[in-house]
Design an enzyme around this catalytic site. Structure first.
Site, PDB file in Angstrom:
ATOM      1  N   ALA A 272       0.800  -1.228   0.000  1.00  0.00           N
ATOM      2  CA  ALA A 272       0.000   0.000   0.000  1.00  0.00           C
ATOM      3  C   ALA A 272       0.825   1.267   0.000  1.00  0.00           C
ATOM      4  CB  ALA A 272      -0.932   0.007   1.211  1.00  0.00           C
TER       5      ALA A 272
ATOM      6  N   GLY B 141      -0.605   4.861   0.562  1.00  0.00           N
ATOM      7  CA  GLY B 141      -2.051   4.718   0.465  1.00  0.00           C
ATOM      8  C   GLY B 141      -2.754   5.328  -0.723  1.00  0.00           C
ATOM      9  N   GLY B 142      -2.039   5.664  -1.787  1.00  0.00           N
ATOM     10  CA  GLY B 142      -2.698   6.282  -2.934  1.00  0.00           C
ATOM     11  C   GLY B 142      -3.801   5.418  -3.524  1.00  0.00           C
ATOM     12  N   LYS B 143      -3.502   4.144  -3.774  1.00  0.00           N
ATOM     13  CA  LYS B 143      -4.516   3.243  -4.335  1.00  0.00           C
ATOM     14  C   LYS B 143      -5.512   2.816  -3.272  1.00  0.00           C
ATOM     15  CE  LYS B 143      -1.700   1.568  -8.199  1.00  0.00           C
ATOM     16  NZ  LYS B 143      -0.490   2.393  -7.940  1.00  0.00           N
TER      17      LYS B 143
ATOM     18  N   ASP C 143       5.968 -12.622  10.552  1.00  0.00           N
ATOM     19  CA  ASP C 143       4.555 -12.284  10.738  1.00  0.00           C
ATOM     20  C   ASP C 143       3.672 -13.420  10.201  1.00  0.00           C
ATOM     21  OD1 ASP C 143       2.131 -11.052  10.995  1.00  0.00           O
ATOM     22  OD2 ASP C 143       2.622  -9.301   9.790  1.00  0.00           O
TER      23      ASP C 143
ATOM     24  N   CYS D 187       4.467  -0.137 -12.052  1.00  0.00           N
ATOM     25  CA  CYS D 187       4.650   1.075 -12.862  1.00  0.00           C
ATOM     26  C   CYS D 187       5.927   0.890 -13.690  1.00  0.00           C
ATOM     27  CB  CYS D 187       4.700   2.332 -12.004  1.00  0.00           C
ATOM     28  SG  CYS D 187       5.905   2.296 -10.664  1.00  0.00           S
TER      29      CYS D 187
END
Length: 430
Positions: free
Chosen positions: A245, A248-250, A298, A367
């Site tokens: 993420a 958090g743009g998307k 994790d 990208c």
């Protein structure tokens, strides 16, 4: 600032960029101007434009200045574009007068080297193709594999200046109202061609200082990035993961498409990037997002296997598709970087895929314009994991020519966006 002070500031900024070769130039520039608040907005834009011109012409400028003993310096690199744009040596010498706020006079060596540039152009037919088109020599076969006969046209477009794209936040407004709000603040945005949420401005403009931005009516997001979100097709009430993420743009755009209903988990390995998303989420009015920091050992992914309707993997990549905005990235990119990224992308894709429930959608995006990071990654993933099949993007948001495709690439020349790739897959129901 005087013209001499502006070029002096540009030289200082270029020195700072060269002193931090692995740090993005825009981050260095932001720090540079924060520490020099006496440089006004207009002067800041002029200095920034001068540096970005240097970065876009990096290989060509070095080719022109190749005979300078010890190589080009920030002083000669900042002066050379002015000569190649038609200025004469008398003007250049006046900018290096040694007076207050000006650089010290040109040395005889600098003067001689720069004088040879009078009457010449930045591009020269004698330049090797990689120099003329501003990409690393080792990357040429990779670009040929991607573009074939269109390589030159695509690379010329990728070396141009990018527009400023905005995504309208439908949680707070609609496109026409946002456009009108910006217009009242002197920002004349036009409707984007491909994204129904997009607005476009020419060049660098002070959008973040506008009330429209502060009120969360718009976010800065390239139109191609908006189309990647559209390919996820996240619906209200679903459970969605944005696996890489960042800030958090998307994630913001996903919350918008879901109308704040359902659950989004924004994951990243960087606590700083996730923390940076908090202010953006609050400004946008996005309330259905939680953040999760992915750390070594994790077990979060394992415990939530096959429990999400949509998983977006916006994978770390070479960033070759963003070279219009980040021309310094082409200077930093190495073969080793690409090799390491391919391994990392495959690992991330495998882990993220485990989160997708049967019948759920997995979208892999970069990208990048390179096949090794895009189609080849998907081919290799599907050979490793037969549970996923490619499916058409569908939906009613993407342009019709993209809806029927299970993957698509976008480029500045063909689409007017940054370079993006997205592949859409579905976990086969057991």
């Amino acid at each position: 600032m005087t013209p001499a002070a502006r070029i002096s500031a540009a030289i200082d900024l270029l020195c700072a960029i060269e002193a931090a070769p692995r740090r993005p130039a825009d981050a260095t520039a932001n720090s540079f101007f924060r520490e020099r608040r006496y440089i006004g907005g207009g002067d800041r834009r002029v200095v920034s434009a001068r540096i970005w011109d240097v970065l876009r012409g990096w290989r060509r400028l070095h080719w022109h200045l190749r005979d300078i003993t010890g190589g080009p310096s920030p002083r000669t690199l900042c002066a050379a574009p002015l000569l190649l744009a038609g200025e004469n040596m008398d003007t250049i010498r006046s900018l290096f007068s040694g007076e207050r706020f000006a650089q010290s006079p040109l040395t005889s060596r600098e003067d001689v080297a720069l004088k040879t540039l009078e009457g010449k152009s930045l591009s020269d037919s004698a330049m090797p193709r990689a120099v003329r088109l501003e990409f690393p020599d080792w990357l040429e076969p990779h670009l040929e594999a991607t573009f074939g006969a269109d390589l030159e046209t695509e690379m010329l477009a990728l070396n141009g200046a990018a527009p400023l794209d905005l995504r309208v936040n439908l949680l707070k407004t609609d496109r026409e109202k946002a456009q009108d709000s910006l217009r009242k603040e002197g920002l004349n945005a036009v409707l984007s061609d491909l994204s129904p949420w997009g607005l476009r401005l020419d060049g660098r403009q002070p959008v973040t200082a506008s009330q429209s931005f502060r009120d969360g009516l718009v976010e800065i997001q390239d139109e191609g990035s908006q189309l990647v979100v559209a390919a996820v097709d996240a619906q209200p009430g679903q459970r969605v993961v944005d696996f890489c993420a960042g800030a958090g743009g998307k994630t913001l755009a996903l919350a918008m498409t879901m109308r704040n209903k359902g659950q989004i988990v924004a994951c990243d390995v960087s606590a700083q990037r996730l923390e940076g998303a908090v202010k953006r989420l609050r400004r946008a009015g996005a309330h259905n997002v939680e953040r999760h920091l992915l750390v070594s050992g994790d077990k979060w992914v394992k415990r939530r296997a096959e429990s999400f309707d949509r998983v977006l993997v916006d994978a770390p990549c070479s960033g070759t598709g963003t070279w219009r905005r980040n021309p310094d990235a082409r200077i930093r990119l190495t073969e080793q970087d690409l090799a390491e990224l391919r391994v990392k992308q495959a690992d991330i894709l495998d882990r993220a895929a485990s989160l997708v429930k049967p019948g759920g959608r997995l979208v892999y995006a970069t990208c990048s314009i390179l096949a090794e990071e895009n189609a080849q990654q998907i081919e290799a993933f599907q050979k490793r994991n037969s549970a996923f099949k490619s499916v058409p993007a569908g939906g009613d948001i993407l342009p019709e020519r993209l809806r029927t495709r299970d993957h698509f690439s976008l480029t500045p020349h063909r689409d007017g966006t940054d370079g993006f790739f997205a592949a859409i897959m579905e976990r086969v129901a057991s």
